[in-house]
Design a protein around this motif. Structure first.
Motif, PDB file in Angstrom:
ATOM      1  N   ASP A 108       9.195 -13.261  -5.451  1.00 28.03           N
ATOM      2  CA  ASP A 108      10.415 -12.517  -5.145  1.00 28.03           C
ATOM      3  C   ASP A 108      10.628 -11.390  -6.154  1.00 28.03           C
ATOM      4  OD1 ASP A 108      10.914 -14.183  -3.016  1.00 28.03           O
ATOM      5  OD2 ASP A 108      12.320 -15.476  -4.098  1.00 28.03           O
ATOM      6  N   ALA A 109      10.316 -11.657  -7.431  1.00 33.19           N
ATOM      7  CA  ALA A 109      10.505 -10.632  -8.462  1.00 33.19           C
ATOM      8  C   ALA A 109       9.612  -9.424  -8.208  1.00 33.19           C
ATOM      9  CB  ALA A 109      10.223 -11.223  -9.840  1.00 33.19           C
ATOM     10  N   THR A 110       8.381  -9.675  -7.780  1.00 33.04           N
ATOM     11  CA  THR A 110       7.458  -8.570  -7.514  1.00 33.04           C
ATOM     12  C   THR A 110       7.897  -7.768  -6.299  1.00 33.04           C
ATOM     13  OG1 THR A 110       5.584  -9.693  -8.530  1.00 33.04           O
ATOM     14  CG2 THR A 110       5.085  -8.013  -6.900  1.00 33.04           C
ATOM     15  N   VAL A 111       8.275  -8.452  -5.224  1.00 32.23           N
ATOM     16  CA  VAL A 111       8.740  -7.756  -4.021  1.00 32.23           C
ATOM     17  C   VAL A 111       9.991  -6.943  -4.328  1.00 32.23           C
ATOM     18  CG1 VAL A 111       9.619  -8.062  -1.676  1.00 32.23           C
ATOM     19  CG2 VAL A 111       7.690  -9.437  -2.465  1.00 32.23           C
ATOM     20  N   SER A 112      10.911  -7.517  -5.089  1.00 32.87           N
ATOM     21  CA  SER A 112      12.127  -6.788  -5.459  1.00 32.87           C
ATOM     22  C   SER A 112      11.808  -5.591  -6.342  1.00 32.87           C
ATOM     23  CB  SER A 112      13.106  -7.722  -6.181  1.00 32.87           C
ATOM     24  OG  SER A 112      13.534  -8.762  -5.330  1.00 32.87           O
ATOM     25  N   GLY A 113      10.830  -5.766  -7.259  1.00 26.53           N
ATOM     26  CA  GLY A 113      10.452  -4.662  -8.122  1.00 26.53           C
ATOM     27  C   GLY A 113       9.862  -3.489  -7.363  1.00 26.53           C
ATOM     28  N   LEU A 114       9.204  -3.777  -6.257  1.00 30.11           N
ATOM     29  CA  LEU A 114       8.577  -2.718  -5.461  1.00 30.11           C
ATOM     30  C   LEU A 114       9.514  -2.126  -4.418  1.00 30.11           C
ATOM     31  CD1 LEU A 114       5.123  -4.430  -4.885  1.00 30.11           C
ATOM     32  CD2 LEU A 114       5.492  -2.312  -6.166  1.00 30.11           C
ATOM     33  N   PHE A 115      10.369  -2.972  -3.807  1.00 31.00           N
ATOM     34  CA  PHE A 115      11.135  -2.536  -2.644  1.00 31.00           C
ATOM     35  C   PHE A 115      12.645  -2.667  -2.817  1.00 31.00           C
ATOM     36  CE2 PHE A 115       7.040  -4.215  -1.104  1.00 31.00           C
ATOM     37  CZ  PHE A 115       6.511  -3.051  -0.572  1.00 31.00           C
ATOM     38  N   GLY A 116      13.109  -3.160  -3.958  1.00 31.92           N
ATOM     39  CA  GLY A 116      14.535  -3.331  -4.153  1.00 31.92           C
ATOM     40  C   GLY A 116      15.083  -4.382  -3.200  1.00 31.92           C
ATOM     41  N   ASP A 117      16.313  -4.151  -2.732  1.00 25.74           N
ATOM     42  CA  ASP A 117      16.936  -5.123  -1.834  1.00 25.74           C
ATOM     43  C   ASP A 117      16.854  -4.687  -0.373  1.00 25.74           C
ATOM     44  OD1 ASP A 117      18.633  -2.983  -1.902  1.00 25.74           O
ATOM     45  OD2 ASP A 117      20.428  -4.122  -2.490  1.00 25.74           O
ATOM     46  N   ARG A 118      15.958  -3.769  -0.066  1.00 27.84           N
ATOM     47  CA  ARG A 118      15.811  -3.313   1.320  1.00 27.84           C
ATOM     48  C   ARG A 118      15.173  -4.392   2.190  1.00 27.84           C
ATOM     49  NH1 ARG A 118      13.103   1.806  -0.954  1.00 27.84           N
ATOM     50  NH2 ARG A 118      14.837   3.169  -1.480  1.00 27.84           N
ATOM     51  N   ARG A 119      15.426  -4.296   3.487  1.00 35.63           N
ATOM     52  CA  ARG A 119      14.750  -5.178   4.429  1.00 35.63           C
ATOM     53  C   ARG A 119      13.270  -4.858   4.441  1.00 35.63           C
ATOM     54  NH1 ARG A 119      13.046  -4.729   9.659  1.00 35.63           N
ATOM     55  NH2 ARG A 119      14.016  -2.691   9.970  1.00 35.63           N
ATOM     56  N   THR A 120      12.438  -5.880   4.442  1.00 30.31           N
ATOM     57  CA  THR A 120      10.996  -5.680   4.460  1.00 30.31           C
ATOM     58  C   THR A 120      10.369  -6.394   5.643  1.00 30.31           C
ATOM     59  OG1 THR A 120      10.637  -7.560   2.992  1.00 30.31           O
ATOM     60  CG2 THR A 120      10.790  -5.387   1.963  1.00 30.31           C
ATOM     61  N   GLU A 121       9.294  -5.846   6.144  1.00 28.41           N
ATOM     62  CA  GLU A 121       8.498  -6.470   7.192  1.00 28.41           C
ATOM     63  C   GLU A 121       7.075  -6.631   6.686  1.00 28.41           C
ATOM     64  OE1 GLU A 121      10.925  -4.852  11.120  1.00 28.41           O
ATOM     65  OE2 GLU A 121       8.798  -4.398  10.878  1.00 28.41           O
ATOM     66  N   VAL A 122       6.448  -7.744   7.022  1.00 34.43           N
ATOM     67  CA  VAL A 122       5.120  -8.089   6.526  1.00 34.43           C
ATOM     68  C   VAL A 122       4.160  -8.249   7.694  1.00 34.43           C
ATOM     69  CG1 VAL A 122       3.766  -9.747   5.187  1.00 34.43           C
ATOM     70  CG2 VAL A 122       6.156  -9.300   4.567  1.00 34.43           C
ATOM     71  N   GLU A 123       3.006  -7.613   7.598  1.00 35.06           N
ATOM     72  CA  GLU A 123       1.908  -7.809   8.542  1.00 35.06           C
ATOM     73  C   GLU A 123       0.718  -8.322   7.742  1.00 35.06           C
ATOM     74  OE1 GLU A 123       1.782  -4.185  11.388  1.00 35.06           O
ATOM     75  OE2 GLU A 123       2.804  -3.548   9.540  1.00 35.06           O
ATOM     76  N   GLU A 124       0.203  -9.460   8.108  1.00 35.81           N
ATOM     77  CA  GLU A 124      -0.795 -10.126   7.278  1.00 35.81           C
ATOM     78  C   GLU A 124      -1.955 -10.643   8.123  1.00 35.81           C
ATOM     79  OE1 GLU A 124      -0.783 -14.409   5.084  1.00 35.81           O
ATOM     80  OE2 GLU A 124       0.793 -13.011   4.492  1.00 35.81           O
ATOM     81  N   GLN A 125      -3.161 -10.378   7.686  1.00 36.19           N
ATOM     82  CA  GLN A 125      -4.362 -10.913   8.325  1.00 36.19           C
ATOM     83  C   GLN A 125      -4.877 -12.098   7.520  1.00 36.19           C
ATOM     84  OE1 GLN A 125      -6.844  -7.411   8.219  1.00 36.19           O
ATOM     85  NE2 GLN A 125      -6.614  -7.087  10.404  1.00 36.19           N
ATOM     86  N   SER A 126      -5.398 -13.090   8.218  1.00 33.64           N
ATOM     87  CA  SER A 126      -6.057 -14.175   7.498  1.00 33.64           C
ATOM     88  C   SER A 126      -7.337 -13.642   6.872  1.00 33.64           C
ATOM     89  CB  SER A 126      -6.379 -15.322   8.456  1.00 33.64           C
ATOM     90  OG  SER A 126      -7.213 -14.869   9.508  1.00 33.64           O
ATOM     91  N   LEU A 127      -7.734 -14.229   5.759  1.00 34.73           N
ATOM     92  CA  LEU A 127      -8.909 -13.756   5.035  1.00 34.73           C
ATOM     93  C   LEU A 127     -10.156 -14.442   5.571  1.00 34.73           C
ATOM     94  CD1 LEU A 127      -7.607 -13.602   1.359  1.00 34.73           C
ATOM     95  CD2 LEU A 127      -7.741 -11.788   3.067  1.00 34.73           C
TER      96      LEU A 127
END
Length: 418
Positions: A108-127
């Motif tokens: 959470d700290a890293t996501v907040s550091g990059l994007f603040g408190d904005r709404r975020t959407e994640v698209e993720e592929q399996s490795l």
């Protein structure tokens, strides 16, 4: 920024094992392992050491991190499973127990550091290995933040093996990830970072490596490469991006079936700034002189990566570099230039190695006491009345002076026609 103490190493494994806490070992059940399970990546620097943690990831955590369990969980919450092995969700739609972005890795700290408190959407592929190109591509993750319905920031995380045999990663990838704006991660971590780009090589004990291939890397991109805003913002973004690449690499290690993790660096070097060019010690290299004909075009220089996998000097005006000189000392990373040093242009001769020259780009691979080293000179723009002769003028002196600086000398190279 978040971090921990540096792990110890005996220096026996090339590319990556030194940066992982503990010693390489197997578990006797066919699982590839790098090192024992590490401390939590969200710990603050100076926090007390945790107690011993089992090598194997607990069964419940493995289930929650598995591709199937994650897809089912996300489908139940969001009602969508997109593509083959890909999921997408909004971070404000998941409960606290849900998976973190990018293979359950980003805190959470890293996501907040990059994007603040904005709404975020994640698209993720399996490795998993791409069936069309073997093991070179494993997958990627993209996180986008929104404000008032508009995309404001986006970060892309890729896991892929750098190619050396076909030459596909010898040009574009170094332009972004071996640029002078990046600094070494330090603390034994095989990677580099800036405010817009970061990369970290995965342990070879986990991924393996074939002849003429580079390391398998996790690289992170945010915005335009090399974009600089202000010292304060650039430092904050670089710190957050550094946490992101370390955490994402640890997530990839788990997803690939290995145990162990990297520890975030305790601190980073200062931001790389431009300096007035020193013509008698060009790029900070004693004994390297910049030819007089090119001095009016190369008035500013900056050097990044000291002490890391590669040292890069860029020179030019105040805004864009016209020349880049790179010394790659990481043995695995030198392999991405394998095709170019063998086939790209006319032969460059030397007693301790070999290379190629094609007019605007010259490379020489030398055998040094520490292993293979690649010296590369690239002229990015015409200079001195549309001239592209700077590469030829600089390569012999650059190789000789750099070899002395890193303890690999004496080295002498001869260009075609000399």
């Amino acid at each position: 920024m978040s971090g921990g103490e540096t792990g110890t190493t005996d220096g026996t494994e090339e590319n990556g094992a030194a940066a992982v806490d503990g010693n390489e070992h197997g578990d006797g059940n066919g699982e590839r392992t790098a090192v024992p399970e590490p401390r939590d990546q969200e710990q603050e620097c100076g926090s007390p050491e945790p107690g011993p943690v089992p090598d194997r990831v607990p069964a419940l955590r493995r289930l929650l991190r598995s591709r199937t369990a994650r897809a089912v969980t996300v489908a139940g919450l969001v009602g969508a499973l997109l593509g083959a092995g890909a999921v997408a969700w909004r971070t404000d739609a998941l409960p606290l127990a849900g998976p973190a972005p990018c293979w359950d890795s980003l805190s959470d700290a890293t996501v907040s550091g990059l994007f603040g408190d904005r709404r975020t959407e994640v698209e993720e592929q399996s490795l998993q290995a791409d069936p069309r190109d073997g093991k070179s591509s494993y997958g990627q993750c993209r996180v986008t933040s929104y404000k008032n319905g508009l995309a404001r920031r986006q970060m892309t995380v890729r896991v892929h093996r750098l190619d050396g045999l076909e030459g596909t990663d010898a040009h574009e990838w170094p332009r972004e990830y071996l640029a002078a704006g990046l600094v070494a991660l330090g603390d034994g971590l095989p990677g580099m970072t800036s405010s817009t780009r970061a990369w970290l090589a995965l342990p070879q004990s986990c991924t393996g490596r074939d002849t003429f291939t580079g390391p398998t890397v996790v690289d992170v991109a945010m915005g335009r490469a090399g974009l600089e805003v202000s010292s304060e913002i650039d430092r904050e973004d670089r710190a957050a991006l550094t946490r992101a690449v370390v955490e994402a690499a640890n997530g990839a290690i788990r997803e690939l079936g290995c145990s162990g993790a990297y520890r975030a660096p305790r601190d980073l070097p200062s931001l790389v700034k431009q300096q007035d060019t020193r013509t008698d010690a060009f790029c900070g290299i004693k004994g390297l002189t910049l030819p007089a004909a090119y001095r009016k075009n190369l008035v500013r220089t900056r050097v990044g990566g000291d002490g890391g996998p590669a040292r890069i000097c860029e020179a030019g005006g105040r805004y864009t570099p016209a020349l880049r000189m790179t010394t790659v000392t990481d043995a695995a990373l030198t392999e991405i230039f394998s095709r170019d040093v063998l086939r790209a242009g006319l032969s460059v001769k030397g007693a301790k190695g070999y290379g190629r020259f094609n007019g605007t780009r010259a490379l020489y691979r030398a055998s040094c006491q520490t292993g293979p080293v690649v010296f590369m000179v690239e002229q990015l723009e015409p200079m001195a009345d549309r001239d592209f002769g700077l590469t030829r003028a600089l390569l012999p002196g650059y190789v000789a002076a750099e070899a002395e600086r890193i303890g690999c000398g004496p080295l002498k190279v001869t260009l075609p026609g000399a």
